[in-house]
Design a protein around this motif. Structure first.
Motif, PDB file in Angstrom:
ATOM      1  N   SER A  20       0.826  -1.207   0.000  1.00 29.88           N
ATOM      2  CA  SER A  20       0.000   0.000   0.000  1.00 29.88           C
ATOM      3  C   SER A  20       0.860   1.256   0.000  1.00 29.88           C
ATOM      4  O   SER A  20       0.517   2.257  -0.651  1.00 29.88           O
ATOM      5  CB  SER A  20      -0.926  -0.003   1.217  1.00 29.88           C
ATOM      6  N   ARG A  21       2.006   1.223   0.676  1.00 34.69           N
ATOM      7  CA  ARG A  21       2.911   2.374   0.669  1.00 34.69           C
ATOM      8  C   ARG A  21       3.461   2.621  -0.738  1.00 34.69           C
ATOM      9  O   ARG A  21       3.525   3.766  -1.199  1.00 34.69           O
ATOM     10  CB  ARG A  21       4.049   2.160   1.664  1.00 34.69           C
ATOM     11  N   ALA A  34       2.520  13.206   4.209  1.00 39.70           N
ATOM     12  CA  ALA A  34       1.664  13.074   3.026  1.00 39.70           C
ATOM     13  C   ALA A  34       1.068  11.676   2.936  1.00 39.70           C
ATOM     14  O   ALA A  34      -0.110  11.505   2.610  1.00 39.70           O
ATOM     15  CB  ALA A  34       2.471  13.396   1.769  1.00 39.70           C
ATOM     16  N   ILE A  35       1.865  10.655   3.236  1.00 41.80           N
ATOM     17  CA  ILE A  35       1.367   9.267   3.205  1.00 41.80           C
ATOM     18  C   ILE A  35       0.271   9.072   4.245  1.00 41.80           C
ATOM     19  O   ILE A  35      -0.767   8.449   3.972  1.00 41.80           O
ATOM     20  CB  ILE A  35       2.531   8.284   3.415  1.00 41.80           C
ATOM     21  N   GLN A  36       0.482   9.611   5.442  1.00 37.70           N
ATOM     22  CA  GLN A  36      -0.532   9.476   6.484  1.00 37.70           C
ATOM     23  C   GLN A  36      -1.831  10.174   6.105  1.00 37.70           C
ATOM     24  O   GLN A  36      -2.930   9.676   6.377  1.00 37.70           O
ATOM     25  CB  GLN A  36       0.015  10.042   7.805  1.00 37.70           C
ATOM     26  N   VAL A  75      -2.988  10.658   3.045  1.00 42.63           N
ATOM     27  CA  VAL A  75      -3.652   9.864   2.011  1.00 42.63           C
ATOM     28  C   VAL A  75      -4.351   8.669   2.638  1.00 42.63           C
ATOM     29  O   VAL A  75      -5.492   8.329   2.277  1.00 42.63           O
ATOM     30  CB  VAL A  75      -2.631   9.424   0.947  1.00 42.63           C
ATOM     31  N   ARG A  76      -3.708   8.020   3.579  1.00 45.00           N
ATOM     32  CA  ARG A  76      -4.338   6.869   4.249  1.00 45.00           C
ATOM     33  C   ARG A  76      -5.563   7.295   5.045  1.00 45.00           C
ATOM     34  O   ARG A  76      -6.581   6.577   5.073  1.00 45.00           O
ATOM     35  CB  ARG A  76      -3.325   6.183   5.159  1.00 45.00           C
ATOM     36  N   ALA A  77      -5.485   8.455   5.682  1.00 45.96           N
ATOM     37  CA  ALA A  77      -6.636   8.942   6.430  1.00 45.96           C
ATOM     38  C   ALA A  77      -7.800   9.261   5.503  1.00 45.96           C
ATOM     39  O   ALA A  77      -8.968   8.976   5.807  1.00 45.96           O
ATOM     40  CB  ALA A  77      -6.249  10.174   7.243  1.00 45.96           C
ATOM     41  N   ILE A  78      -7.511   9.856   4.349  1.00 46.73           N
ATOM     42  CA  ILE A  78      -8.569  10.149   3.377  1.00 46.73           C
ATOM     43  C   ILE A  78      -9.188   8.856   2.863  1.00 46.73           C
ATOM     44  O   ILE A  78     -10.414   8.746   2.719  1.00 46.73           O
ATOM     45  CB  ILE A  78      -7.997  10.994   2.216  1.00 46.73           C
ATOM     46  N   ALA A  79      -8.358   7.854   2.578  1.00 46.20           N
ATOM     47  CA  ALA A  79      -8.873   6.579   2.074  1.00 46.20           C
ATOM     48  C   ALA A  79      -9.733   5.865   3.105  1.00 46.20           C
ATOM     49  O   ALA A  79     -10.707   5.189   2.759  1.00 46.20           O
ATOM     50  CB  ALA A  79      -7.714   5.683   1.646  1.00 46.20           C
ATOM     51  N   SER A  80      -9.391   6.020   4.378  1.00 41.79           N
ATOM     52  CA  SER A  80     -10.164   5.362   5.433  1.00 41.79           C
ATOM     53  C   SER A  80     -11.495   6.033   5.693  1.00 41.79           C
ATOM     54  O   SER A  80     -12.372   5.451   6.331  1.00 41.79           O
ATOM     55  CB  SER A  80      -9.354   5.325   6.725  1.00 41.79           C
ATOM     56  N   GLY A  81     -11.670   7.288   5.228  1.00 38.72           N
ATOM     57  CA  GLY A  81     -12.919   8.000   5.419  1.00 38.72           C
ATOM     58  C   GLY A  81     -12.974   8.868   6.655  1.00 38.72           C
ATOM     59  O   GLY A  81     -13.981   9.553   6.892  1.00 38.72           O
ATOM     60  N   VAL A 100      -9.005  14.543   7.147  1.00 33.04           N
ATOM     61  CA  VAL A 100      -7.761  15.121   7.645  1.00 33.04           C
ATOM     62  C   VAL A 100      -8.011  16.576   8.008  1.00 33.04           C
ATOM     63  O   VAL A 100      -8.990  17.196   7.595  1.00 33.04           O
ATOM     64  CB  VAL A 100      -6.634  15.026   6.583  1.00 33.04           C
ATOM     65  N   ALA A 101      -7.076  17.108   8.799  1.00 28.04           N
ATOM     66  CA  ALA A 101      -7.163  18.526   9.171  1.00 28.04           C
ATOM     67  C   ALA A 101      -6.651  19.389   8.027  1.00 28.04           C
ATOM     68  O   ALA A 101      -5.717  19.030   7.309  1.00 28.04           O
ATOM     69  CB  ALA A 101      -6.341  18.781  10.434  1.00 28.04           C
ATOM     70  N   GLY A 102      -7.261  20.546   7.860  1.00 28.24           N
ATOM     71  CA  GLY A 102      -6.823  21.469   6.824  1.00 28.24           C
ATOM     72  C   GLY A 102      -7.466  21.156   5.478  1.00 28.24           C
ATOM     73  O   GLY A 102      -8.303  20.269   5.320  1.00 28.24           O
TER      74      GLY A 102
END
Length: 456
Positions: free
Chosen positions: A69-70, A92-94, A96-102, A105-107
């Protein structure tokens, strides 16, 4: 991948395979052709061979899924982001993973982040479905071939027992390799530390002043003796409190107490073993320490609230259940014939306990005592809060001291350079604790073997 889905799939495959093997072997059992093994062994054998490929596939995904996944995320990030590397790339990787999980993200979400997150979400869905399908397919193929092996003369019991033996051997190997890895890591990192500091200065030095810096070998003094003395002092006070109370409690519960009293008292004592050590430390800091300081002031003795005496007393209270419960179980294992013979010869109950029961149970009592000593030597939270963290050679238990475990915590706390002696010394201290515990275990084995030969 949803862990519940994986667990349900494995459980379903396991149940189906066992039922198939069990029912097929039952149909083959006839008076003319008796089964070599019972149907339960045939079902177990089919279940083992069916579940093994699925476990291998899930294990491979667990090992390499994060890396895959990375790599997928890096392929979907702009080149200028990937080239930055370091903390910026990791952030940036974190994201993207947060966005994919639903979870979001902040900002503000950049367009490339939204695109990468959506692509990662599709990739995870496809990968999860592929892994589940592959596991189910391999399990089905394995189930087919495992069912074809079932016959009246199949030695299913022997194969199941052999596989279980291999599994137990693998578990033992994991335990041994884990211990070996811990020891080797301590040895190698301690060897790096001794390239900065002389072993003679470390083991025989009387001053502990690491001076947190990274200037090399001359950046502090690393004398072990103050820490070792503090550890021995606290453990000695703890055993002075715990040994007589724990042993007398065990004698009362095993020899004098009525069953109803024992059923109430023993669980109440064992509750002490379940209290978190941080609670004991807080209790020592806010209750026992001030009480000892006030008592010392009333008799004209200077006792600090944070001192070796405070930590030792509270630690002794904590390890009372280790001694009392183990000693109680050992005392109750003494053969009743020895006790009856002593009483039949005219000895009183107290004389029987002193001259028959305690000598016969001595190996177990010594084992309980040394287990408690090891527990006291390795305790951290109580001494962190109650001992005072003062690494000086002091004979007065009413003054603050420091121990090896507290110093390990201090040396590894905060943003430290793990190539500096200030951090590497923690591994040397850990190796010292390991050697101390090893010698305690060797002494326990010697005493147990010596007295066991005498009473067998």
């Amino acid at each position: 991948m949803n862990s519940w889905m994986v667990a349900l799939l494995l459980l379903a495959v396991l149940s189906l395979a066992y039922q198939q093997g069990w029912s097929l072997s039952r149909r083959l059992a006839t008076p003319e052709g008796r089964l070599h093994s019972r149907p339960a062994y045939h079902g177990s054998l089919v279940a083992i061979w069916t579940i093994a490929p699925a476990l291998v596939i899930f294990g491979l995904w667990a090992l390499f899924g994060t890396s895959a996944s990375r790599a997928f995320i890096l392929a979907n990030l702009p080149a200028e982001i990937v080239d930055t590397g370091g903390a910026a790339l990791q952030s940036a990787i974190q994201r993207v993973r947060a966005i994919a999980s639903g979870f979001g993200v902040a900002g503000e979400v950049q367009p490339y982040e939204a695109a990468a997150g959506e692509a990662l979400r599709r990739f995870q869905l496809i990968a999860s479905a592929t892994v589940l399908a592959a596991a189910a397919a391999f399990a089905g193929v394995s189930l087919y071939f495992a069912r074809r092996r079932i016959a009246t003369r199949l030695r299913a019991r022997n194969e199941v027992e052999r596989l279980v033996r291999y599994l137990l051997l693998a578990c033992s190997g994991v335990a041994i390799l884990t211990t070996l890895g811990i020891v080797l890591s301590l040895v190698f990192e301690a060897a790096r530390f001794f390239t900065f500091v002389s072993p003679i200065d470390f083991f025989f030095g009387t001053v502990w002043n690491p001076r947190f810096s990274t200037t090399g070998a001359g950046s502090g003094q690393y004398g072990l003796l103050p820490l070792l003395w503090g550890t021995v002092m606290v453990a000695g006070i703890a055993m002075f409190v715990a040994l007589p109370i724990g042993l007398m409690t065990a004698i009362y519960l095993s020899q004098y107490a009525k069953p109803r009293v024992r059923s109430i008292v023993k669980p109440m004592i064992e509750i002490l073993a379940g209290i978190p050590t941080i609670v004991y430390g807080f209790f020592a800091l806010v209750t026992v320490g001030p009480a000892l300081s006030a008592f010392g002031a009333s008799i004209g003795v200077d006792i600090r609230a944070t001192s070796a005496l405070t930590a030792g007393i509270v630690m002794g209270i904590m390890i009372i259940p280790f001694i009392s419960s183990l000693s109680d179980d050992i005392l109750r294992q003494v053969p009743r014939a020895m006790i009856d013979g002593s009483i039949g010869l005219g000895a009183t109950q107290s004389e029987t306990i002193k001259r028959v029961v305690l000598p016969a149970a001595l190996p177990g009592i010594v084992g309980a005592f040394l287990l408690a000593v090891s527990r006291a030597i390795g305790e951290t939270m109580i001494v962190v809060l109650a001992a005072g963290n003062s690494p000086f050679l002091r004979a007065n238990p009413g003054e603050p001291i420091s121990t090896v475990t507290v110093t390990i915590v201090n040396q590894l706390t905060g943003d430290q350079d793990f190539a500096s002696p200030q951090s590497l010394v923690a591994f040397a201290l850990g190796l010292t604790l390991f050697v101390m515990t090893l010698f305690l275990n060797m002494a326990a084995l010697y005493i147990v073997r010596r007295f066991r030969e005498q009473y067998e």
